[in-house]
Design a protein around this motif. Sequence first.
Motif, mmCIF file in Angstrom:
data_model
loop_
_atom_site.group_PDB
_atom_site.id
_atom_site.type_symbol
_atom_site.label_atom_id
_atom_site.label_comp_id
_atom_site.label_asym_id
_atom_site.label_seq_id
_atom_site.Cartn_x
_atom_site.Cartn_y
_atom_site.Cartn_z
ATOM 1 N N THR A 148 0.792 -1.275 0.127
ATOM 2 C CA THR A 148 0.027 0.096 -0.036
ATOM 3 C C THR A 148 0.965 1.149 -0.024
ATOM 4 O O THR A 148 0.722 2.076 -0.856
ATOM 5 C CB THR A 148 -0.894 -0.073 1.060
ATOM 6 O OG1 THR A 148 -1.685 -1.086 1.206
ATOM 7 C CG2 THR A 148 -1.598 1.238 1.328
ATOM 8 N N ARG A 216 -4.319 5.624 5.996
ATOM 9 C CA ARG A 216 -4.630 6.670 4.988
ATOM 10 C C ARG A 216 -4.174 6.435 3.473
ATOM 11 O O ARG A 216 -4.749 7.368 2.595
ATOM 12 C CB ARG A 216 -4.638 8.047 5.705
ATOM 13 C CG ARG A 216 -3.106 8.230 5.723
ATOM 14 C CD ARG A 216 -2.446 9.422 6.392
ATOM 15 N NE ARG A 216 -1.154 9.886 6.290
ATOM 16 C CZ ARG A 216 -0.626 10.869 5.608
ATOM 17 N NH1 ARG A 216 -1.392 11.374 4.575
ATOM 18 N NH2 ARG A 216 0.657 10.889 5.539
ATOM 19 N N TRP A 219 -6.388 2.966 -0.931
ATOM 20 C CA TRP A 219 -7.671 3.121 -1.681
ATOM 21 C C TRP A 219 -7.731 2.012 -2.831
ATOM 22 O O TRP A 219 -6.794 1.669 -3.279
ATOM 23 C CB TRP A 219 -7.462 4.396 -2.278
ATOM 24 C CG TRP A 219 -6.737 4.971 -3.123
ATOM 25 C CD1 TRP A 219 -5.402 5.268 -3.246
ATOM 26 C CD2 TRP A 219 -7.172 5.333 -4.647
ATOM 27 N NE1 TRP A 219 -4.888 5.546 -4.459
ATOM 28 C CE2 TRP A 219 -5.696 5.585 -5.341
ATOM 29 C CE3 TRP A 219 -8.222 5.140 -5.416
ATOM 30 C CZ2 TRP A 219 -5.676 5.980 -6.551
ATOM 31 C CZ3 TRP A 219 -8.114 5.607 -6.860
ATOM 32 C CH2 TRP A 219 -6.896 5.722 -7.402
ATOM 33 N N ARG A 221 -8.708 1.168 -6.541
ATOM 34 C CA ARG A 221 -8.949 1.624 -7.871
ATOM 35 C C ARG A 221 -10.064 1.105 -8.607
ATOM 36 O O ARG A 221 -9.992 -0.180 -8.733
ATOM 37 C CB ARG A 221 -7.697 1.330 -8.689
ATOM 38 C CG ARG A 221 -7.527 2.070 -10.055
ATOM 39 C CD ARG A 221 -6.102 2.103 -10.556
ATOM 40 N NE ARG A 221 -6.149 2.692 -12.128
ATOM 41 C CZ ARG A 221 -6.205 2.010 -13.073
ATOM 42 N NH1 ARG A 221 -6.013 0.632 -13.205
ATOM 43 N NH2 ARG A 221 -6.263 2.670 -14.314
ATOM 44 N N GLY A 241 -4.212 3.198 -7.093
ATOM 45 C CA GLY A 241 -4.837 2.581 -5.905
ATOM 46 C C GLY A 241 -4.785 1.137 -6.248
ATOM 47 O O GLY A 241 -4.239 0.607 -7.178
ATOM 48 N N CYS A 277 -13.886 -5.099 -1.873
ATOM 49 C CA CYS A 277 -14.153 -3.725 -1.546
ATOM 50 C C CYS A 277 -14.554 -3.036 -2.857
ATOM 51 O O CYS A 277 -15.421 -2.141 -2.722
ATOM 52 C CB CYS A 277 -12.596 -2.870 -0.894
ATOM 53 S SG CYS A 277 -12.396 -3.404 0.668
ATOM 54 N N ARG A 278 -13.946 -3.498 -3.871
ATOM 55 C CA ARG A 278 -14.366 -2.728 -5.270
ATOM 56 C C ARG A 278 -15.900 -2.715 -5.433
ATOM 57 O O ARG A 278 -16.747 -2.015 -5.810
ATOM 58 C CB ARG A 278 -13.538 -3.171 -6.201
ATOM 59 C CG ARG A 278 -13.834 -2.521 -7.753
ATOM 60 C CD ARG A 278 -12.889 -3.124 -8.747
ATOM 61 N NE ARG A 278 -11.744 -2.654 -8.656
ATOM 62 C CZ ARG A 278 -10.612 -3.357 -8.384
ATOM 63 N NH1 ARG A 278 -11.044 -4.843 -8.097
ATOM 64 N NH2 ARG A 278 -9.373 -2.936 -8.351
ATOM 65 N N PHE A 283 -13.654 2.551 0.059
ATOM 66 C CA PHE A 283 -12.132 2.763 0.148
ATOM 67 C C PHE A 283 -11.844 3.245 -1.553
ATOM 68 O O PHE A 283 -10.716 3.297 -2.129
ATOM 69 C CB PHE A 283 -11.313 1.762 0.573
ATOM 70 C CG PHE A 283 -11.418 1.198 1.927
ATOM 71 C CD1 PHE A 283 -11.434 2.004 2.773
ATOM 72 C CD2 PHE A 283 -11.726 -0.201 1.841
ATOM 73 C CE1 PHE A 283 -11.407 1.399 4.126
ATOM 74 C CE2 PHE A 283 -12.154 -0.702 3.280
ATOM 75 C CZ PHE A 283 -12.107 0.061 4.333
ATOM 76 N N THR A 284 -12.608 3.784 -2.137
ATOM 77 C CA THR A 284 -12.590 4.049 -3.643
ATOM 78 C C THR A 284 -12.087 5.644 -3.684
ATOM 79 O O THR A 284 -11.549 6.056 -4.939
ATOM 80 C CB THR A 284 -13.720 4.117 -4.401
ATOM 81 O OG1 THR A 284 -14.833 4.945 -3.743
ATOM 82 C CG2 THR A 284 -14.177 2.593 -4.481
ATOM 83 N N VAL A 285 -11.795 6.465 -2.637
ATOM 84 C CA VAL A 285 -11.345 7.807 -2.867
ATOM 85 C C VAL A 285 -9.799 7.672 -2.239
ATOM 86 O O VAL A 285 -9.513 7.489 -1.280
ATOM 87 C CB VAL A 285 -12.328 8.822 -1.752
ATOM 88 C CG1 VAL A 285 -11.639 10.104 -1.907
ATOM 89 C CG2 VAL A 285 -13.635 8.688 -2.342
ATOM 90 N N GLN A 286 -9.107 8.519 -3.119
ATOM 91 C CA GLN A 286 -7.717 8.772 -3.031
ATOM 92 C C GLN A 286 -7.661 9.906 -1.961
ATOM 93 O O GLN A 286 -8.131 10.871 -2.580
ATOM 94 C CB GLN A 286 -6.955 8.857 -4.263
ATOM 95 C CG GLN A 286 -5.317 9.237 -4.123
ATOM 96 C CD GLN A 286 -4.650 9.221 -5.204
ATOM 97 O OE1 GLN A 286 -5.263 8.994 -6.443
ATOM 98 N NE2 GLN A 286 -3.103 9.505 -5.228
ATOM 99 N N LYS A 287 -7.083 10.047 -1.057
ATOM 100 C CA LYS A 287 -7.029 10.854 0.172
ATOM 101 C C LYS A 287 -5.781 11.686 -0.149
ATOM 102 O O LYS A 287 -5.719 12.926 0.296
ATOM 103 C CB LYS A 287 -6.968 10.271 1.387
ATOM 104 C CG LYS A 287 -8.390 9.450 1.801
ATOM 105 C CD LYS A 287 -8.084 8.742 3.226
ATOM 106 C CE LYS A 287 -9.178 7.881 3.445
ATOM 107 N NZ LYS A 287 -9.020 6.409 2.797
#
Length: 442
Positions: A148, A216, A219, A221, A241, A277-278, A283-287
């Motif tokens: 990650t 954090r 994410w 993709r 991601g 998850c997809r 968790f689809t947003v890149q922070k």
Amino acid sequence: MGGQAFATHSPPLPTPRMPPEVFQLVLSQTHLVLRQYYSQVESPIESPGKPSFGDVDFLVHGAMTKEFDPANIEWNIVAENLMYVLGAVASIQQPGTSIVNLAVPWPAEGGEDKYVQIDIHYLTSPERFQWELFHSAHGDMWNILGSTIRRFGLTVNDRGLYLRIPEIELLDRKKSLVFLTESPSEVLEFIGLDESQWWKRFEDQDKMFEYAAGCRLFWVRQIDDEEAEFDVVGDLPADGGQEGGAAGRKKLKHNDRQRMSKRPIFWDWINEFIPRCREEGRFTVQKTTREDVREEAFQKFGVQKEYEEKLANWTLLRHKDEVWREAIKGSIPTENIDHQFRSLPFQYTNSLDRAAAIRVIKGVVLDGEEFVGDLPAAVKPNEKGFYDVEAVKLFVEANWPKAATIGMARQLEKARRMMKEKDEKKKRIAEEEAKKNGEAAD
């Protein structure tokens, strides 16, 4: 070693996998013994849901007597003493480390001839002890987290957390590393994970995965079937991601693919958890981005100067290599050399001429030596050490014949000097022998 260290021992010693009750018994008994000789004794937190165990790992520090302290006596003697107090029948020392594998008798159950492998790793400081305990926790956790954070320019190894310089890592991964910290608390805070949970064993694999996904930098993709089929490694941004599934497997680095084939938990992370998850849209947003993480590392760990100096030194080194390969060696002919300035009593070959020219030009350009009484402006680097490559090429093309003449003259002078020294040495030895013979005759 996964409990296989003694498979190649002479004679081989069977160390079968242990059921949880045997593992816990050996763990508690060994811990009690080791605490008599070391102030710090811990066993790394095991990964969740393990039905059996290959060995029992211990980390130790702070020897209470010199007989158990590698700082006072050789490690092999410490290993022998550990072998004695734990009742081991054999030991294996891992070369270049303070790690010893011990084979101790299996807890009595009918007298069957089998053993338990205990691995003991001595750490040289409380900080190293705490880091190794942190880095070894939860089995495959750092395989998961490593895949990650790597996309954001971070790496964790057995020494600490590092920031990678992208311009360097493609050519030399080790030289691209900038050390950040060996504090577990700082690492977990920086990647956004709860420290209190870290030091507890997870109830099951899903809970460990959920914890890791709380990083954090994690994410997922979102891709469609067509993109998954044709996408290749390199199409993703550096901080792309996680994909998971078949498409994700294709993009894993070689080491990660090896881990996945050998580590069931990492396999499940890639092939089950990430695709799930997809599907669920989690968790689809890149922070954040790799650039943002780098700036945060600069602020938190104060490494911007070191990072920039390391990059500048690397860039200059690559530039000088370009000057050497292209502007110097690449500008001197390799054959059909018509050296009009050659006037030496020396047997001539193209290779000798070219080698002599290269040595002289290299000294002038890269070492700052004078050329015919001066350092030409064309080969002077700027205040940061960089050269005008085209100007250097023009200088080399115009002056390599003269450089060859100078180099051949130096070579000839060196040969004459060596011959003279050799003759003088022979003469001196002959005189000494004659003197000895004369004294013997008297």
